[in-house]
Scaffold this active site. Structure first.
Site, short mmCIF file in Angstrom:
data_model
loop_
_atom_site.label_atom_id
_atom_site.label_comp_id
_atom_site.label_asym_id
_atom_site.label_seq_id
_atom_site.Cartn_x
_atom_site.Cartn_y
_atom_site.Cartn_z
N HIS A 141 0.88 -1.17 0.00
CA HIS A 141 0.00 0.00 0.00
C HIS A 141 0.92 1.22 0.00
O HIS A 141 1.41 1.66 1.04
CB HIS A 141 -0.91 -0.01 1.23
CG HIS A 141 -1.74 1.24 1.35
ND1 HIS A 141 -2.71 1.57 0.43
CD2 HIS A 141 -1.72 2.24 2.26
CE1 HIS A 141 -3.27 2.71 0.79
NE2 HIS A 141 -2.68 3.15 1.89
N ASP A 180 -1.51 3.68 -4.49
CA ASP A 180 -2.36 2.85 -3.62
C ASP A 180 -1.98 1.37 -3.61
O ASP A 180 -1.69 0.83 -2.55
CB ASP A 180 -3.84 3.01 -3.99
CG ASP A 180 -4.74 2.53 -2.87
OD1 ASP A 180 -4.48 2.89 -1.71
OD2 ASP A 180 -5.69 1.79 -3.15
#
Length: 313
Positions: A141, A180
């Site tokens: 992430h 992301d």
């Protein structure tokens, strides 16, 4: 590891499908490409598991070898090859023996043809595709940018400003790989990063939503993938009212990704700090550290202190 099929190979390299169209979902389980020399000479290495057989490539040398035989012998050799356990056969335009095509169609065996003019280039292209599916892979992430030619993985807890930082870096003409969900692959002990296909070219900015970087900034700011050479972790400037951040520039550590150690630095985030300039400076310092111009900051301070004290005597 994702399931890797003959269809994945054909889709990526635009092979012509000569036969075995209904077998494109066959899984390729073994890494690498085999040349069919020994098998055409009737030597078949025994494998306990059929999945150990690799995709097989034939070009000029194999064609020249087979053309010396009569039709019956060629049919026998090709039949043995296709029944030994290999998942797929790939030929180049330089392979001239049409008997192979006849046998492949009769057996409904997956046979592909490539128009690459140089065989070694074809092998390299196939290996590149294999690396995506067979190499060790992890997901972070994080965001990934290429800054001054250096791949920088930007980490930090949700909401700390990773995406906003990427947007600012893009405005400074640095290249955006993804945000992301970053897929990291160990290729020959080098970490390569790319964005998850679902999020390609997309970035989420709180208060604005998700938008397409290509549509807003153009293709010139996009990279499909990049080696990861530096990990920058954004942290809150103060934790429990104690400033633990490095002030002397000596706090470079290592961050392990898929067994490979990557240079890592923490950068405190607070109001009024220009993160873009700080990140650019960090990358510049990283490049200096790797170059012959590197000089330890403590040695510099020590040397200057001695010179200063000597001048006062």
């Amino acid at each position: 590891m994702e399931k890797f099929t003959i269809k994945d190979l054909t889709d990526n390299l635009k092979f012509e499908i000569i036969s075995g169209q209904d077998k494109l979902d066959t899984e390729i389980k073994s890494y690498g490409i085999n040349r069919a020399g020994l098998e055409l000479a009737d030597y078949f290495k025994p494998f306990k598991d059929q999945s150990e057989w690799r995709a097989t490539l034939m070009s000029t040398k194999e064609s020249g070898y087979m053309l010396q035989f009569d039709e019956e012998t060629k049919i026998k050799k090709y039949t043995q090859l296709m029944k030994c356990g290999i998942p797929v056969l790939i030929i180049t335009n330089k392979f001239k023996d049409k008997t192979l095509i006849k046998v492949a169609k009769r057996l409904n065996f997956p046979l592909l043809r490539s128009d690459y003019p140089i065989t070694i280039q074809l092998v390299q292209k196939i290996q590149d595709i294999y690396d995506i599916y067979f190499s060790p892979t992890a997901e972070e992430h994080a965001a990934l940018m290429n800054i001054f030619g250096t791949g920088v993985l930007i980490k930090g807890k949700s909401g700390i400003g990773k995406s906003e930082l990427c947007l600012d870096l893009i405005k400074h003409n640095h290249l955006f790989i993804g945000d992301d969900r970053i897929i990291l692959t160990n290729k020959s002990n080098k970490i390569i990063g790319r964005v998850h296909p679902i999020l390609k070219n997309l970035i989420e900015i709180r208060g604005i939503g998700i938008f397409d970087i290509v549509k807003s900034n153009g293709y010139q700011v996009i990279m499909n993938e990049s080696p990861v050479e530096l990990v920058v972790e954004l942290v809150e400037y103060k934790e429990q009212n104690i400033d633990n951040s490095d002030r002397l520039g000596n706090d470079w550590s290592k961050f392990k990704i898929l067994g490979v150690e990557i240079e890592h630095i923490q950068i405190p985030v607070s109001a009024g700090r220009s993160l873009v300039n700080i990140i650019e400076s960090a990358v510049a310092q990283f490049k200096i550290n790797k170059s012959k111009q590197f000089e330890n900051v403590f040695d510099v301070i020590h040397k200057r202190t001695k010179e200063f004290l000597s001048s006062k005597k």
